[in-house]
Design a protein around this motif. Structure first.
Motif, PDB file in Angstrom:
ATOM      1  N   UNK A 311      49.619  -2.333 -22.044  1.00 27.87           N
ATOM      2  CA  UNK A 311      49.383  -3.525 -22.861  1.00 27.87           C
ATOM      3  C   UNK A 311      49.855  -3.313 -24.298  1.00 27.87           C
ATOM      4  N   UNK A 312      49.648  -2.113 -24.830  1.00 30.98           N
ATOM      5  CA  UNK A 312      50.148  -1.827 -26.173  1.00 30.98           C
ATOM      6  C   UNK A 312      51.660  -1.878 -26.237  1.00 30.98           C
ATOM      7  N   UNK A 313      52.334  -1.390 -25.184  1.00 32.05           N
ATOM      8  CA  UNK A 313      53.797  -1.466 -25.155  1.00 32.05           C
ATOM      9  C   UNK A 313      54.266  -2.911 -25.069  1.00 32.05           C
ATOM     10  N   UNK A 314      53.552  -3.748 -24.306  1.00 30.04           N
ATOM     11  CA  UNK A 314      53.920  -5.163 -24.216  1.00 30.04           C
ATOM     12  C   UNK A 314      53.789  -5.862 -25.568  1.00 30.04           C
ATOM     13  N   UNK A 315      52.714  -5.588 -26.284  1.00 30.66           N
ATOM     14  CA  UNK A 315      52.536  -6.196 -27.595  1.00 30.66           C
ATOM     15  C   UNK A 315      53.611  -5.728 -28.571  1.00 30.66           C
ATOM     16  N   UNK A 316      53.989  -4.449 -28.484  1.00 23.81           N
ATOM     17  CA  UNK A 316      55.053  -3.953 -29.349  1.00 23.81           C
ATOM     18  C   UNK A 316      56.384  -4.613 -29.019  1.00 23.81           C
ATOM     19  N   UNK A 317      56.665  -4.801 -27.740  1.00 25.01           N
ATOM     20  CA  UNK A 317      57.892  -5.492 -27.335  1.00 25.01           C
ATOM     21  C   UNK A 317      57.930  -6.901 -27.899  1.00 25.01           C
ATOM     22  N   UNK A 318      56.839  -7.625 -27.766  1.00 26.46           N
ATOM     23  CA  UNK A 318      56.805  -8.999 -28.261  1.00 26.46           C
ATOM     24  C   UNK A 318      56.879  -9.045 -29.777  1.00 26.46           C
ATOM     25  N   UNK A 319      56.266  -8.081 -30.454  1.00 31.11           N
ATOM     26  CA  UNK A 319      56.341  -8.048 -31.911  1.00 31.11           C
ATOM     27  C   UNK A 319      57.775  -7.809 -32.384  1.00 31.11           C
ATOM     28  N   UNK A 320      58.469  -6.895 -31.728  1.00 33.97           N
ATOM     29  CA  UNK A 320      59.847  -6.617 -32.116  1.00 33.97           C
ATOM     30  C   UNK A 320      60.766  -7.787 -31.764  1.00 33.97           C
ATOM     31  N   UNK A 321      60.522  -8.441 -30.649  1.00 33.51           N
ATOM     32  CA  UNK A 321      61.327  -9.602 -30.299  1.00 33.51           C
ATOM     33  C   UNK A 321      61.142 -10.719 -31.317  1.00 33.51           C
ATOM     34  N   UNK A 322      59.908 -10.877 -31.805  1.00 37.08           N
ATOM     35  CA  UNK A 322      59.678 -11.880 -32.842  1.00 37.08           C
ATOM     36  C   UNK A 322      60.495 -11.562 -34.090  1.00 37.08           C
ATOM     37  N   UNK A 367      47.892 -14.177 -26.680  1.00 34.02           N
ATOM     38  CA  UNK A 367      47.453 -13.491 -27.892  1.00 34.02           C
ATOM     39  C   UNK A 367      48.208 -12.211 -28.164  1.00 34.02           C
ATOM     40  N   UNK A 368      49.531 -12.228 -27.971  1.00 32.03           N
ATOM     41  CA  UNK A 368      50.329 -11.019 -28.157  1.00 32.03           C
ATOM     42  C   UNK A 368      50.828 -10.852 -29.586  1.00 32.03           C
ATOM     43  N   UNK A 369      50.618 -11.862 -30.435  1.00 32.40           N
ATOM     44  CA  UNK A 369      51.040 -11.794 -31.837  1.00 32.40           C
ATOM     45  C   UNK A 369      49.869 -12.157 -32.730  1.00 32.40           C
ATOM     46  N   UNK A 370      49.809 -11.530 -33.884  1.00 35.20           N
ATOM     47  CA  UNK A 370      48.789 -11.845 -34.874  1.00 35.20           C
ATOM     48  C   UNK A 370      49.316 -12.894 -35.855  1.00 35.20           C
ATOM     49  N   UNK A 371      48.428 -13.447 -36.659  1.00 40.90           N
ATOM     50  CA  UNK A 371      48.847 -14.425 -37.655  1.00 40.90           C
ATOM     51  C   UNK A 371      49.787 -13.815 -38.685  1.00 40.90           C
ATOM     52  N   UNK A 372      49.586 -12.558 -38.994  1.00 44.28           N
ATOM     53  CA  UNK A 372      50.479 -11.899 -39.942  1.00 44.28           C
ATOM     54  C   UNK A 372      51.874 -11.730 -39.357  1.00 44.28           C
ATOM     55  N   UNK A 373      51.945 -11.507 -38.052  1.00 39.86           N
ATOM     56  CA  UNK A 373      53.258 -11.346 -37.420  1.00 39.86           C
ATOM     57  C   UNK A 373      54.079 -12.631 -37.496  1.00 39.86           C
ATOM     58  N   UNK A 374      53.422 -13.777 -37.349  1.00 37.18           N
ATOM     59  CA  UNK A 374      54.142 -15.049 -37.274  1.00 37.18           C
ATOM     60  C   UNK A 374      54.369 -15.715 -38.619  1.00 37.18           C
ATOM     61  N   UNK A 375      53.990 -15.086 -39.714  1.00 34.08           N
ATOM     62  CA  UNK A 375      54.139 -15.704 -41.037  1.00 34.08           C
ATOM     63  C   UNK A 375      55.564 -16.155 -41.345  1.00 34.08           C
ATOM     64  N   UNK A 376      56.599 -15.375 -41.074  1.00 31.30           N
ATOM     65  CA  UNK A 376      57.949 -15.819 -41.462  1.00 31.30           C
ATOM     66  C   UNK A 376      58.395 -17.107 -40.793  1.00 31.30           C
TER      67      UNK A 376
END
Length: 405
Positions: A311-322, A367-376
């Protein structure tokens, strides 16, 4: 003088007038042909005020706009007492100025969003916030306007994001990670293709010296010593692609074989428990306790054979894709996506929107991204949430995953 003599003189005078007129006309024609007629001819037809106005316009057009502008320059030079200094200076700097006939696209106003200030950023280093316009700190982002939030496809993205009933959550997240990377990889090829004329790609170390999403968001990469460093966007993208491809092709991180049972899977031991010859005592339980808890420590994807770090790897993948999407929007929305078209109603930027809204629907649903991740990209996400492009359940995080403790 007698009357007879006076009459003779008058006759001779009148007889000589045609000869003089012919000589004068012939002389004027010769002077006109050789350009020697310096003074305007006398007489001529009497022109009205309207005819004089029309003639003055014709004369202005005949002289051309350059002569007309030079006349004003001479007046300003005389007024300033600079002679031809200003004219020479203007002549030297005219090549640096943009052509007045060049098309300049109108700058649209930004969409009002709660996150516009954070996306556009303020000069936080010196703490200056004197009500300056956002255009002074960052160029206008056209993709934050509702006009350019149009999608290339129509329909509801919820069926593409929701987990099917007969599919395990771990299997579905692994599928989404692979699918979302496949989509963004196709978009990255637009900025990674090398131009045969320049030998450079659109995204290169000179055009994108750092990996960023606007001026207020810069992304760093951890080197071998775990120290964050700034690298060019093209290098950052290559590192992210290498990391994600390595993960999804790693049989330990993303296994594809059917899981096999082990002794730790069973809630209590028995004579039929693999590896045990005597029953194993367990603590008291309740009817509401899930079997996964009775079996010991649980994690997302355990039933399908995924490791604890899945699950941590999935969240990291989605964060980097964002971050890849954010860079495509902030740095390459105009070039190349605004100029791309496939000859139909779908354009490059609408295809980019379709892929991104699909990705955001999946990321927010689980819920794979946080509000801070989506700011841009929050202003654009707000537009899609308001017009329903992002399903309501996805926008509210209806299936947010809470890892078991």
């Amino acid at each position: 003088m007698s009357i007879l003599e006076y009459i003779v003189v008058l006759l001779l005078f009148f007889l000589s007038l045609p000869v003089r007129n012919a000589q004068t006309a012939r002389r004027r024609n010769v002077m006109r042909i050789h350009g020697m007629n310096q003074s305007p001819p006398r007489g001529g037809p009497i022109r009205t005020r309207r005819e004089k106005k029309v003639l003055s316009k014709r004369e202005m057009y005949r002289r051309g706009p350059m002569n007309y502008r030079q006349g004003f320059n001479r007046q300003s030079n005389k007024a300033n007492g600079n002679g031809n200094g200003n004219a020479n200076q203007q002549k030297g700097t005219s090549s640096q100025n943009s052509s007045p006939t060049a098309y300049t696209s109108p700058i649209p106003s930004l969409n009002t969003s709660t996150s516009s200030s954070s996306v556009l950023g303020s000069n936080s280093e010196n703490g200056s916030n004197h009500g300056e316009s956002s255009l002074d700190s960052e160029p206008t982002k056209f993709f934050f306007r509702e006009k350019y939030a149009r999608l290339g496809v129509k329909g509801n993205f919820m069926p593409l994001a929701a987990q099917p009933k007969n599919v395990d959550l771990g299997e579905w997240l692994a599928h989404q990670a692979v699918e979302q990377y496949r989509l963004v990889e196709a978009l990255l090829q637009c900025i990674q293709e090398v131009d045969s004329n320049t030998g450079l790609a659109i995204c290169n170390p000179k055009s994108c010296p750092v990996m960023s999403a606007g001026r207020s968001h810069t992304y760093t990469w951890l080197n071998n010593d775990k120290v964050p460093i700034k690298v060019p966007a093209s290098q950052y993208i290559s590192l992210v692609q290498r990391w994600i491809v390595g993960k999804i092709h790693d049989p330990k991180a993303f296994p594809t074989d059917n899981p096999t049972g082990s002794a730790t899977t069973y809630a209590s031991g028995g004579l039929n428990t693999p590896g045990a010859s005597v029953p194993i005592a367990v603590g008291p339980t309740t009817l509401s306790t899930p079997l996964s808890t009775l079996a010991g420590y649980d994690w997302v994807g355990k039933k399908s054979g995924f490791p604890e770090s899945f699950f941590g790897d999935c969240k990291t993948c989605f964060r980097q894709i964002f971050r890849l999407y954010a860079h495509l929007y902030h740095s390459h929305w105009v070039d190349p996506f605004w100029h791309l078209t496939n000859g139909t109603n779908s354009n490059g930027w609408t295809d980019l929107n379709s892929c991104f809204v699909h990705y955001i629907s999946v990321a927010k649903l689980f819920g794979l991204l946080s509000e801070k991740d989506t700011e841009p990209m929050q202003p654009l996400i707000d537009i899609w949430t308001a017009n329903g492009s992002i399903p309501a359940d996805a926008a509210n995080g209806a299936c947010t995953i809470v890892p078991p403790q």
